[in-house]
Design an enzyme around this catalytic site. Structure first.
Site, short mmCIF file in Angstrom:
data_model
loop_
_atom_site.label_atom_id
_atom_site.label_comp_id
_atom_site.label_asym_id
_atom_site.label_seq_id
_atom_site.Cartn_x
_atom_site.Cartn_y
_atom_site.Cartn_z
N ARG A 26 0.85 -1.19 0.00
CA ARG A 26 0.00 0.00 0.00
C ARG A 26 0.89 1.24 0.00
O ARG A 26 1.88 1.31 0.75
CB ARG A 26 -0.90 0.01 1.25
CG ARG A 26 -2.04 -1.00 1.24
CD ARG A 26 -3.08 -0.71 0.17
NE ARG A 26 -4.21 -1.63 0.20
CZ ARG A 26 -4.36 -2.70 -0.58
NH1 ARG A 26 -3.43 -3.00 -1.48
NH2 ARG A 26 -5.44 -3.46 -0.50
N HIS A 60 -1.09 -0.51 -9.79
CA HIS A 60 -1.75 -1.41 -8.82
C HIS A 60 -2.23 -2.70 -9.49
O HIS A 60 -3.42 -3.01 -9.51
CB HIS A 60 -2.92 -0.69 -8.13
CG HIS A 60 -3.31 -1.34 -6.82
ND1 HIS A 60 -3.66 -0.63 -5.70
CD2 HIS A 60 -3.39 -2.64 -6.45
CE1 HIS A 60 -3.96 -1.45 -4.71
NE2 HIS A 60 -3.80 -2.69 -5.15
#
Ligand code: GLV
Length: 311
Positions: A226, A274
């Site tokens: 993250r 991502h």
């Protein structure tokens, strides 16, 4: 009895999920964000980045399923309905993709592939200094399902591999560290640092100037966890000063990464959108189906999330 399943995500239309669930559960009343119908019918929410407060507005909701292995996208909104169990997907396919991603970028750095690509462009025959695999120490932040799989694969390739977790773990062939003191020790021995931690209160901003300074000179950083773990200015400063040799970033404090962000054009940074591990209904659905059945028959759930620890 409410028995509709709501697919709460803007990433895909959810049809693959509908098919996978119906193959096991028979015909289902499948709702999507644009077609939620009467919210009182909804029993189960399959969610990825749900709009704030939406799930709490389902009066008969009995199970919340995170469509990501990370659950920060759900827990970040504090309006979840109290007392409704939260489970997450446990996806072998996603786990395999994550370790594959880390291995690809680590080997690309380890074998100087970007330097050879640059040499090729200027027609230079220029062997780079070789670093023995035995001398390239890999450190993995996070030893959950993804971290353990990644660590085992790096160890199998012959890299001295260590991992760090919040609580103590023992893993064959992997040096393990835990707690704040272990964090510094893990960093100090990591020539390639790979982040797979969950995003929690404790891990937000963990990778700051002091953390990057604790890495050996020339270390390489791979973030497939993250963006919220990283203090971006500290990472950029460590790259600019030459303390870090490079970074591969799949996740960011703000996604999509804004066009003006320095990461896009930084010569030492590789950016991917991502994609290190994508949830795949084929491999992720068996656990979800199992949990829906268990919830309906009052059995203990699997892959449960503890909102207090944040994972
Ligand atoms: C992806 O980021 C996930 O949490 O599964």
């Amino acid at each position: 009895m409410p028995d509709a399943i709501a697919y709460i995500s803007r990433d895909t239309d959810g049809q693959l999920w509908k098919k996978a669930l119906e193959a096991a559960l028979g015909p289902i009343d499948f709702r999507t964000l644009d077609n939620l119908g009467d919210k009182a019918d909804i029993e189960v929410a399959l969610a990825w980045k749900p709009p704030a407060g939406l799930i709490a507005s389902f009066p008969n909701i009995r199970l919340i399923v995170s469509l990501g292995m990370g659950v920060d996208h759900l827990l970040a909104e504090d309006e979840l309905p109290a007392g409704v169990p939260i489970v997450r997907i446990m996806d072998d396919g996603l786990v395999g993709q994550m370790s594959e991603y880390a291995i690809y970028w680590a080997l690309r750095h380890h074998r100087d592939i970007d330097k050879y690509a640059a040499s090729q462009r200027t027609k230079q025959w220029k062997p780079e200094e070789f670093v023995d695999t035995l001398h390239r120490r890999v450190g993995i932040l996070g030893l959950g399902t993804i971290g353990q799989d990644t660590a085992a694969k790096f160890a199998a390739l012959g890299f001295p591999t260590a991992g760090w977790s919040r609580t103590q773990k023992t893993l064959p062939g992997i040096e393990t560290f835990h707690g704040p003191d272990g964090f510094k020790r893990l960093l100090a021995r990591s020539d390639i640092l790979i982040d797979v931690l969950p995003l929690t209160r404790d891990t937000r901003g963990l990778l700051d100037a002091a953390a990057f300074a604790a890495l050996p000179k020339g270390a390489y950083f791979i973030n497939m966890a993250r963006g919220g773990h990283v203090v971006d200015e500290a990472l950029l400063a460590a790259l600019d000063s030459g303390h870090l040799s490079g970074a591969t970033l799949d996740v960011f404090n703000q996604e999509p990464l804004p066009p003006e962000h320095r990461y896009w054009t930084h010569p030492k940074v590789h950016v991917t959108p991502h994609v290190a591990g994508a949830t795949n209904p084929r491999t992720a659905s068996p656990g979800v189906i199992e949990n829906i059945k268990r919830r309906r028959t009052g059995q203990t759930l699997i892959h449960t999330v503890d909102p207090k620890s944040g994972y």
